[in-house]
Design a protein around this motif. Structure first.
Motif, PDB file in Angstrom:
ATOM      1  N   ARG A   1     -84.345  14.174 -46.348  1.00 46.23           N
ATOM      2  CA  ARG A   1     -85.751  14.572 -46.216  1.00 46.23           C
ATOM      3  C   ARG A   1     -86.401  14.734 -47.596  1.00 46.23           C
TER       4      ARG A   1
ATOM      5  N   ARG B   1     -89.548  12.661 -49.029  1.00 52.60           N
ATOM      6  CA  ARG B   1     -90.697  13.437 -49.503  1.00 52.60           C
ATOM      7  C   ARG B   1     -91.194  12.907 -50.843  1.00 52.60           C
ATOM      8  N   TYR B   2     -90.275  12.470 -51.700  1.00 52.55           N
ATOM      9  CA  TYR B   2     -90.653  11.976 -53.028  1.00 52.55           C
ATOM     10  C   TYR B   2     -90.666  10.448 -53.089  1.00 52.55           C
TER      11      TYR B   2
END
Length: 266
Positions: free
Chosen positions: A50, A54-55
Motif C-alpha cells: 500500500r 501511495r508513492y
C-alpha cells in the motif's frame, strides 16, 4: 508449525506483533527463528504494498518502491524493541515511508540538490494541484508564491531545481510523437563545430607580433579592423594623408604576415 498470521478483529491485538515478540524472545539464532521472521514479513507485506502504491506515479516503478518499503520493514523488525510498550505499526510505518522517501532523494534526482530544495519542489507540486482544482485553471506565479509564502525569485529557483529531477537522454527523439524511427535525436540538435577554435593558435601567436608594433601602427589596425573606419577617416583622425595611411597599413600587415610565416599578400 507456527500458525499463519491473521488480521486482528475489533478489540484484538495485532497478531503480527505477537509473532514479532516471539521472534525477539527466540533471538536470531533460535530454533524456528527464520520461519517466524518470514511469517512476520508476510504479515506486514500488504502494508508495504500500500505504501508503494501511495508513492507510485512519481517516476519510479511501483515494484521498486515495494522492494524499498520491504527494506524498511526488515530494518523495523531488527530495530523494534517490544519491551518499550509501543505498538510495532507505530514504529514500522515511519521507518518504511522514510526508506521510500530516501529512495526518491538518492535515486531519482539527476543532480544532487539540498534537501530543502527537494521538499520545496514537493510543496510546489502539491500547491499547484490544489490551486488548479480550486480555481479551475492553472495558478499564476504570484498566486503560487502567495500560497507558499515565497517571493517570485524563490519560486523561480524552485522551478529551476525541479528541472534537475530527471535528466533527459540525448538519445531521446526530439519529437516523441513522430511515427517510425527516423525522428532525429536531441543530440543532433546540440552544439556545432566551432570554427573559431582553429584560430586560437594563430591568435596566440599573433599577440607577441602585435606587441612589437609601434603605438601608431597598433592604433591604425585597431581603427581599421576593430572599429571599421575607412582609410580616409583614419587619415583625418590621425592627421595624415590617406595615401600615407594606406602605405602604413600595407607595410604593417606585411610585417605581421612575415612574423606569422604566412608570406605577403599578392
Amino acid at each position: 508449525m507456527i500458525p499463519a498470521p491473521r488480521r486482528p478483529g475489533p478489540g484484538e491485538r495485532d497478531p503480527g506483533e505477537a509473532l514479532l515478540r516471539q521472534l525477539k524472545a527466540l533471538g536470531p539464532g533460535g530454533p524456528g527463528a527464520h520461519e517466524l521472521q518470514e511469517r512476520v514479513v508476510s504479515h506486514y507485506a500488504p502494508a508495504m504494498k500500500r505504501i508503494a502504491h501511495r508513492y507510485g506515479g512519481r517516476g519510479e516503478p511501483v515494484e521498486d518502491l515495494y522492494q524499498t518499503a520491504m527494506v524498511g520493514l526488515c530494518k523495523a523488525i531488527r530495530g523494534f524493541d517490544p519491551d518499550r510498550g509501543a505498538p510495532f505499526l507505530g514504529y514500522l510505518m515511519p521507518t518504511a515511508i522514510g526508506e521510500v522517501k530516501r529512495h526518491f532523494r538518492d535515486h531519482t534526482w539527476a543532480v544532487r540538490v539540498p534537501r530543502s530544495a527537494q521538499e520545496n519542489r514537493i510543496r510546489l507540486h502539491q500547491a499547484r494541484q490544489e490551486m488548479t482544482q480550486e480555481l479551475g485553471r492553472t495558478p499564476t506565479g504570484d498566486e503560487l508564491g502567495h500560497k507558499l509564502g515565497m517571493t517570485r525569485e524563490q519560486l523561480d529557483e524552485v522551478r529551476q531545481v525541479s528541472d534537475l529531477y530527471r535528466a533527459l537522454s540525448l538519445d531521446a527523439p526530439d519529437n516523441p510523437d513522430a511515427d517510425g524511427d527516423d525522428s532525429p535525436s536531441l543530440e543532433e540538435h546540440l552544439g556545432c563545430e566551432d570554427r573559431l577554435l582553429d584560430l586560437v593558435v594563430d591568435r596566440e601567436a599573433l599577440k607577441p607580433a602585435l606587441a612589437r608594433l609601434s603605438e601608431r601602427e597598433r592604433d591604425i589596425l585597431m581603427l581599421r579592423y576593430f572599429h571599421d573606419h575607412t582609410q580616409a577617416e583614419i587619415a583625418e583622425r590621425l592627421g595624415y594623408s590617406q595615401m600615407h595611411i594606406s602605405r602604413l597599413l600595407r607595410t604593417t600587415l606585411e610585417r605581421l604576415r612575415e612574423e606569422m610565416g604566412v608570406g605577403t599578400a599578392a
